[in-house]
Design a protein around this motif. Sequence first.
Motif, PDB file in Angstrom:
ATOM      1  N   ALA A 191      -4.846   4.858  -9.947  1.00  0.00           N
ATOM      2  CA  ALA A 191      -5.616   4.409  -8.789  1.00  0.00           C
ATOM      3  C   ALA A 191      -5.847   5.563  -7.808  1.00  0.00           C
ATOM      4  O   ALA A 191      -6.913   5.661  -7.184  1.00  0.00           O
ATOM      5  N   PHE A 192      -4.857   6.461  -7.669  1.00  0.00           N
ATOM      6  CA  PHE A 192      -5.032   7.619  -6.796  1.00  0.00           C
ATOM      7  C   PHE A 192      -6.101   8.566  -7.348  1.00  0.00           C
ATOM      8  O   PHE A 192      -6.656   9.381  -6.610  1.00  0.00           O
ATOM      9  N   ASN A 193      -6.397   8.452  -8.629  1.00  0.00           N
ATOM     10  CA  ASN A 193      -7.475   9.240  -9.230  1.00  0.00           C
ATOM     11  C   ASN A 193      -8.829   8.540  -9.107  1.00  0.00           C
ATOM     12  O   ASN A 193      -9.818   8.981  -9.686  1.00  0.00           O
ATOM     13  N   GLY A 194      -8.838   7.424  -8.369  1.00  0.00           N
ATOM     14  CA  GLY A 194     -10.095   6.734  -8.113  1.00  0.00           C
ATOM     15  C   GLY A 194     -10.382   5.573  -9.027  1.00  0.00           C
ATOM     16  O   GLY A 194     -11.452   4.959  -8.946  1.00  0.00           O
ATOM     17  N   GLU A 195      -9.452   5.216  -9.895  1.00  0.00           N
ATOM     18  CA  GLU A 195      -9.682   4.156 -10.882  1.00  0.00           C
ATOM     19  C   GLU A 195      -9.155   2.815 -10.364  1.00  0.00           C
ATOM     20  O   GLU A 195      -8.088   2.752  -9.740  1.00  0.00           O
ATOM     21  N   ILE A 196      -9.897   1.755 -10.586  1.00  0.00           N
ATOM     22  CA  ILE A 196      -9.430   0.401 -10.285  1.00  0.00           C
ATOM     23  C   ILE A 196      -8.739  -0.138 -11.537  1.00  0.00           C
ATOM     24  O   ILE A 196      -9.324  -0.140 -12.615  1.00  0.00           O
ATOM     25  N   ALA A 244       0.841  -1.196   0.000  1.00  0.00           N
ATOM     26  CA  ALA A 244       0.000   0.000   0.000  1.00  0.00           C
ATOM     27  C   ALA A 244       0.874   1.243   0.000  1.00  0.00           C
ATOM     28  O   ALA A 244       1.965   1.263   0.578  1.00  0.00           O
ATOM     29  N   VAL A 245       0.362   2.300  -0.649  1.00  0.00           N
ATOM     30  CA  VAL A 245       1.071   3.569  -0.780  1.00  0.00           C
ATOM     31  C   VAL A 245       0.133   4.669  -0.301  1.00  0.00           C
ATOM     32  O   VAL A 245      -1.053   4.689  -0.661  1.00  0.00           O
ATOM     33  N   ASP A 246       0.659   5.593   0.524  1.00  0.00           N
ATOM     34  CA  ASP A 246      -0.194   6.670   1.023  1.00  0.00           C
ATOM     35  C   ASP A 246      -0.144   7.877   0.090  1.00  0.00           C
ATOM     36  O   ASP A 246       0.545   7.869  -0.938  1.00  0.00           O
ATOM     37  N   GLN A 247      -0.886   8.908   0.445  1.00  0.00           N
ATOM     38  CA  GLN A 247      -0.985  10.090  -0.415  1.00  0.00           C
ATOM     39  C   GLN A 247       0.358  10.778  -0.611  1.00  0.00           C
ATOM     40  O   GLN A 247       0.603  11.380  -1.654  1.00  0.00           O
ATOM     41  N   ALA A 248       1.224  10.699   0.388  1.00  0.00           N
ATOM     42  CA  ALA A 248       2.534  11.339   0.282  1.00  0.00           C
ATOM     43  C   ALA A 248       3.514  10.534  -0.557  1.00  0.00           C
ATOM     44  O   ALA A 248       4.631  10.978  -0.813  1.00  0.00           O
ATOM     45  N   GLY A 249       3.074   9.345  -0.999  1.00  0.00           N
ATOM     46  CA  GLY A 249       3.930   8.535  -1.854  1.00  0.00           C
ATOM     47  C   GLY A 249       4.831   7.582  -1.107  1.00  0.00           C
ATOM     48  O   GLY A 249       5.770   7.021  -1.701  1.00  0.00           O
ATOM     49  N   TYR A 250       4.531   7.342   0.177  1.00  0.00           N
ATOM     50  CA  TYR A 250       5.355   6.425   0.960  1.00  0.00           C
ATOM     51  C   TYR A 250       4.700   5.049   1.039  1.00  0.00           C
ATOM     52  O   TYR A 250       3.471   4.926   1.118  1.00  0.00           O
ATOM     53  N   ILE A 251       5.528   4.020   0.992  1.00  0.00           N
ATOM     54  CA  ILE A 251       5.046   2.649   1.110  1.00  0.00           C
ATOM     55  C   ILE A 251       4.823   2.357   2.581  1.00  0.00           C
ATOM     56  O   ILE A 251       5.758   2.450   3.398  1.00  0.00           O
ATOM     57  N   ILE A 252       3.600   2.023   2.956  1.00  0.00           N
ATOM     58  CA  ILE A 252       3.280   1.800   4.364  1.00  0.00           C
ATOM     59  C   ILE A 252       2.964   0.336   4.658  1.00  0.00           C
ATOM     60  O   ILE A 252       2.770  -0.038   5.818  1.00  0.00           O
ATOM     61  N   TYR A 253       2.898  -0.483   3.620  1.00  0.00           N
ATOM     62  CA  TYR A 253       2.614  -1.910   3.818  1.00  0.00           C
ATOM     63  C   TYR A 253       3.245  -2.673   2.670  1.00  0.00           C
ATOM     64  O   TYR A 253       3.157  -2.257   1.511  1.00  0.00           O
ATOM     65  N   GLU A 283     -12.591  10.503  -0.165  1.00  0.00           N
ATOM     66  CA  GLU A 283     -11.273  10.885  -0.666  1.00  0.00           C
ATOM     67  C   GLU A 283     -10.331   9.685  -0.634  1.00  0.00           C
ATOM     68  O   GLU A 283     -10.360   8.879   0.297  1.00  0.00           O
ATOM     69  N   VAL A 284      -9.496   9.578  -1.652  1.00  0.00           N
ATOM     70  CA  VAL A 284      -8.549   8.469  -1.725  1.00  0.00           C
ATOM     71  C   VAL A 284      -7.392   8.747  -0.764  1.00  0.00           C
ATOM     72  O   VAL A 284      -6.658   9.730  -0.924  1.00  0.00           O
ATOM     73  N   GLU A 285      -7.259   7.917   0.255  1.00  0.00           N
ATOM     74  CA  GLU A 285      -6.181   8.078   1.230  1.00  0.00           C
ATOM     75  C   GLU A 285      -5.006   7.157   0.922  1.00  0.00           C
ATOM     76  O   GLU A 285      -3.848   7.514   1.133  1.00  0.00           O
TER      77      GLU A 285
END
Length: 346
Positions: free
Chosen positions: A157-162, A111-120, A187-189
């Motif tokens: 995907a950050f724009n809401g697309e699967i 998983a990647v957060d909004q700041a562009g960091y890998i959190i998982y 909102e996409v988190e």
Amino acid sequence: MTDVQAAAYAAAVAKLLHAHGPAPRERLLAGCLAFGLSEEQANASVDRGLALSLYVVDPATGHLRAPQLLRREPTAFLGDGIIDARKDPDVARRLAILRVLLSTAPVAMWAVDQAGYIIYYEGKALEGLGLQDGQFVGQSFHEVFGEHACAPYVARAFNGEIVEVSWEYGGIIWQNWCFPLKNAAGEVELVSLVSMDVTEARHAEQELRERLTTIERQQRVISELSTPIIEVWDKVLALPLLGVVDSTRAAMVMTNLLGEVVNKASQFVLLDLTGVEAVDTATAGYMLDLLRAVRLLGAEGIITGIRPSVAQTMVMLGVDLGGIVTHATLRQGLQHCLRGLRQGKV
């Protein structure tokens, strides 16, 4: 200090937590101070990492730890909150299923957060890359994968697309699903990615396609050998039929023969039935259609080599050969053609 600078120091803190385990906030602040940060900057950096979910506070000890360790605890993230799996058996079952899936199937989840960091980042499929669970946690996605083909799909995907897509990484073919995780406000988190190692399956598919191609090529060769078109004399073609003539073979024979009649400017076609031991109504119909088509192209079709049993069957079936020249042998049929050529007869 800018947010970008604070995030960079927070990423460094996350790496330390991942490598050495949980640590009290004071120790991490001391590490930041050793880098030359002020106390205010150090606190801002640690707080920035918490805001970005690069690490979390352990509720039991108050220490900071990598979020990857949350998978060992009976809790789960749902929406904006945390649910205690000990109080929700359904969540506990789902976590157990997820653990089994990630530890046994050739998949990886990240998983990647909004700041562009890998959190998982974990899953059994990582073993094929020589990686460990959580190895990239706390690192910038753009630094690790920015040059890879996956980057634009994560952006989508950050724009809401699967997005479902395949790509190759580390010599492995991955089938990937990128999907957005939204908060209560829509909102996409986060963007979560599930990657499956499909290398073996793709290689098996390729091998199967190659085998089918080989079989089709062999079938074409066999068909061509079983229905050879021979130019026995100038402007004279011979087509010896062998075995059973079905609709598929008849269509191929007609296409090839008519093409040769035009290419060779043939005046005679010898349809030799010496190798045909039996005929039915359909086979007889194919032969008559073939001879009629030859005649439409200005050539004469001649049947040779009819066996007595075949002749008897054709009579019983009421096959009308009126107007079609027949000869007992291919030799006699060729002599007929040569006489016609000398006389200028078509």
